[in-house]
Design an enzyme around this catalytic site. Structure first.
Site, PDB file in Angstrom:
ATOM      1  N   ASN A  10     -19.302   1.593   0.797  1.00  0.00           N
ATOM      2  CA  ASN A  10     -19.287   0.177   1.161  1.00  0.00           C
ATOM      3  C   ASN A  10     -20.301  -0.528   0.267  1.00  0.00           C
ATOM      4  O   ASN A  10     -21.508  -0.388   0.465  1.00  0.00           O
ATOM      5  CB  ASN A  10     -19.662   0.042   2.650  1.00  0.00           C
ATOM      6  CG  ASN A  10     -19.876  -1.401   3.066  1.00  0.00           C
ATOM      7  OD1 ASN A  10     -19.512  -2.331   2.345  1.00  0.00           O
ATOM      8  ND2 ASN A  10     -20.461  -1.594   4.236  1.00  0.00           N
ATOM      9  N   TRP A  11     -19.783  -1.253  -0.721  1.00  0.00           N
ATOM     10  CA  TRP A  11     -20.691  -1.887  -1.689  1.00  0.00           C
ATOM     11  C   TRP A  11     -21.351  -3.152  -1.141  1.00  0.00           C
ATOM     12  O   TRP A  11     -22.208  -3.739  -1.802  1.00  0.00           O
ATOM     13  CB  TRP A  11     -19.916  -2.216  -2.988  1.00  0.00           C
ATOM     14  CG  TRP A  11     -19.713  -1.018  -3.868  1.00  0.00           C
ATOM     15  CD1 TRP A  11     -20.017   0.279  -3.571  1.00  0.00           C
ATOM     16  CD2 TRP A  11     -19.186  -1.011  -5.203  1.00  0.00           C
ATOM     17  NE1 TRP A  11     -19.696   1.095  -4.629  1.00  0.00           N
ATOM     18  CE2 TRP A  11     -19.178   0.329  -5.645  1.00  0.00           C
ATOM     19  CE3 TRP A  11     -18.692  -1.993  -6.058  1.00  0.00           C
ATOM     20  CZ2 TRP A  11     -18.720   0.705  -6.905  1.00  0.00           C
ATOM     21  CZ3 TRP A  11     -18.234  -1.625  -7.314  1.00  0.00           C
ATOM     22  CH2 TRP A  11     -18.248  -0.292  -7.734  1.00  0.00           C
ATOM     23  N   LYS A  12     -20.918  -3.596   0.023  1.00  0.00           N
ATOM     24  CA  LYS A  12     -21.491  -4.799   0.645  1.00  0.00           C
ATOM     25  C   LYS A  12     -21.493  -5.966  -0.365  1.00  0.00           C
ATOM     26  O   LYS A  12     -20.585  -6.071  -1.161  1.00  0.00           O
ATOM     27  CB  LYS A  12     -22.893  -4.507   1.191  1.00  0.00           C
ATOM     28  CG  LYS A  12     -22.926  -3.260   2.077  1.00  0.00           C
ATOM     29  CD  LYS A  12     -24.206  -3.139   2.839  1.00  0.00           C
ATOM     30  CE  LYS A  12     -24.200  -1.823   3.601  1.00  0.00           C
ATOM     31  NZ  LYS A  12     -25.232  -1.760   4.608  1.00  0.00           N
ATOM     32  N   HIS A  93     -18.008  -3.895  11.160  1.00  0.00           N
ATOM     33  CA  HIS A  93     -19.316  -3.432  10.661  1.00  0.00           C
ATOM     34  C   HIS A  93     -20.419  -4.186  11.411  1.00  0.00           C
ATOM     35  O   HIS A  93     -20.269  -5.373  11.707  1.00  0.00           O
ATOM     36  CB  HIS A  93     -19.423  -3.672   9.153  1.00  0.00           C
ATOM     37  CG  HIS A  93     -20.579  -2.948   8.535  1.00  0.00           C
ATOM     38  ND1 HIS A  93     -21.879  -3.403   8.650  1.00  0.00           N
ATOM     39  CD2 HIS A  93     -20.649  -1.798   7.827  1.00  0.00           C
ATOM     40  CE1 HIS A  93     -22.694  -2.552   8.028  1.00  0.00           C
ATOM     41  NE2 HIS A  93     -21.967  -1.565   7.523  1.00  0.00           N
ATOM     42  N   GLU A  95     -23.068  -5.433  10.413  1.00  0.00           N
ATOM     43  CA  GLU A  95     -23.550  -6.618   9.699  1.00  0.00           C
ATOM     44  C   GLU A  95     -22.615  -7.806   9.924  1.00  0.00           C
ATOM     45  O   GLU A  95     -23.015  -8.960   9.741  1.00  0.00           O
ATOM     46  CB  GLU A  95     -23.731  -6.299   8.203  1.00  0.00           C
ATOM     47  CG  GLU A  95     -24.976  -5.434   8.003  1.00  0.00           C
ATOM     48  CD  GLU A  95     -24.959  -4.580   6.752  1.00  0.00           C
ATOM     49  OE1 GLU A  95     -24.130  -4.816   5.861  1.00  0.00           O
ATOM     50  OE2 GLU A  95     -25.795  -3.655   6.671  1.00  0.00           O
ATOM     51  N   GLU A 164     -21.826   4.332  13.196  1.00  0.00           N
ATOM     52  CA  GLU A 164     -22.978   3.913  12.398  1.00  0.00           C
ATOM     53  C   GLU A 164     -24.060   3.332  13.313  1.00  0.00           C
ATOM     54  O   GLU A 164     -24.017   2.133  13.635  1.00  0.00           O
ATOM     55  CB  GLU A 164     -22.570   2.836  11.398  1.00  0.00           C
ATOM     56  CG  GLU A 164     -21.479   3.242  10.445  1.00  0.00           C
ATOM     57  CD  GLU A 164     -21.517   2.419   9.172  1.00  0.00           C
ATOM     58  OE1 GLU A 164     -21.708   3.017   8.106  1.00  0.00           O
ATOM     59  OE2 GLU A 164     -21.398   1.177   9.252  1.00  0.00           O
ATOM     60  N   GLY A 170     -29.351   1.521   6.269  1.00  0.00           N
ATOM     61  CA  GLY A 170     -30.246   0.958   5.259  1.00  0.00           C
ATOM     62  C   GLY A 170     -31.721   1.172   5.536  1.00  0.00           C
ATOM     63  O   GLY A 170     -32.574   0.533   4.931  1.00  0.00           O
ATOM     64  N   SER A 210     -27.709   5.626   6.177  1.00  0.00           N
ATOM     65  CA  SER A 210     -28.670   6.273   5.266  1.00  0.00           C
ATOM     66  C   SER A 210     -28.234   7.662   4.806  1.00  0.00           C
ATOM     67  O   SER A 210     -29.074   8.546   4.605  1.00  0.00           O
ATOM     68  CB  SER A 210     -30.066   6.330   5.901  1.00  0.00           C
ATOM     69  OG  SER A 210     -30.537   5.018   6.131  1.00  0.00           O
ATOM     70  N   GLY A 231     -23.466   3.209   2.354  1.00  0.00           N
ATOM     71  CA  GLY A 231     -23.830   1.909   1.800  1.00  0.00           C
ATOM     72  C   GLY A 231     -24.599   2.073   0.502  1.00  0.00           C
ATOM     73  O   GLY A 231     -24.021   2.277  -0.575  1.00  0.00           O
ATOM     74  N   GLY A 232     -25.923   2.025   0.597  1.00  0.00           N
ATOM     75  CA  GLY A 232     -26.786   2.021  -0.581  1.00  0.00           C
ATOM     76  C   GLY A 232     -26.476   3.120  -1.594  1.00  0.00           C
ATOM     77  O   GLY A 232     -26.450   2.868  -2.809  1.00  0.00           O
TER      78      GLY A 232
END
Ligand code: PEP
Length: 253
Positions: A10-12, A93, A95, A164, A170, A210, A231-232
């Site tokens: 997920n590149w956000k 998600h 976010e 999640e 993150g 993470s 993610g990251g």
């Protein structure tokens, strides 16, 4: 570990056309590890370009509007995403739920729109730290999921659930193997209740929060973990494919 683990990036809100080289590198590496299903969800602006550049990996979106078309400035419908080359959409998600006030009912409508447009759904769920500390994580997540999931035929093919925990996204903190296993067992129970033994039993349940190449092996060794939503660590081919390779290794051992 699922028969074919699913590793989704997920590149956000990251990525310009300069990131297309990273997508190509992920794609090349994925071609050498076909036992693992690899996909990325870049921002809307890159979906079509990534779709054109890659051969093996799946390309999806991070959200969509529940409607089909019309006067909704700034929104993107599921069928527009499918037209751009998306094969799946991440919905619910945290976010989006927290940052944009999305309710379970809205998330369910989005998931239905994704299915109606012929794509697969990745449904996210997860509790915040306060809920976990209060011992209410399992009941919160099962209620959230129950209220967010639409009726689905062939759920095993069309639905993936991503657990999640919000406090792990993150932050560098991952849930313990025991907490992940307990939650994934609860989610599996619910999926079987909703979609039956065969279909509910076949839905892959991903862990997200993470995940990196160093902790991936331990997470993938956990009961009922069918892959990861990342993610990251999905922003570079090296770290993302390090995670995919860890999933592949679990199949070999
Ligand atoms: C995510 O936001 O889906 C996620 C899992 O992020 P990270 O891997 O950076 O924790």
């Amino acid at each position: 570990m699922a028969e074919r683990p699913y590793i989704v990036g997920n590149w956000k809100m990251n990525g310009t056309r300069a990131m297309l080289s990273e997508a190509r590198a992920i794609d090349r590496a994925a071609q050498r590890h076909m036992k693992v299903e690899v996909a990325i969800a870049p921002p809307y602006t890159l979906i079509h370009a990534v779709h054109r550049e890659v051969e093996q990996i799946g390309v999806g979106a991070q959200d969509c509007h529940p409607g089909t078309d019309g006067a909704s400035t700034g929104d993107i419908s599921a069928s527009m995403l499918a037209d751009a080359g998306a094969k799946f959409v991440i919905v619910g998600h945290s976010e989006r739920r927290q940052g944009h006030g999305e309710s379970n009912a809205l998330v369910r409508d989005k998931a239905q729109a994704v299915l109606d447009a012929g794509m697969r759904v990745i449904m996210c769920c997860g509790e915040d730290a306060k809920t976990r500390d209060a011992g209410k994580a399992a009941s919160f997540v099962t209620h959230q999921l129950k209220d967010s999931l639409p009726g689905i035929e062939n759920a095993a093919d069309r639905l993936t659930v991503a657990y999640e925990p919000i406090w792990a996204i993150g932050t560098g903190n991952t849930a313990s193997s025991q907490d992940i296993a307990e939650m994934h067992r609860e989610i599996r129970k619910l999926l079987i209740e909703l979609y039956g033994e065969e279909q509910g039993g076949g839905v892959r349940i991903l862990y997200g929060g993470s995940v990196n190449p160093e902790n991936a092996r331990e997470i993938f060794a956990t009961e009922e973990v069918g892959g990861a939503l990342v993610g990251g660590a999905s922003l570079t081919a090296d770290s993302f494919m390090g995670i995919a390779l860890a999933a592949g290794d679990m199949l070999d051992n």
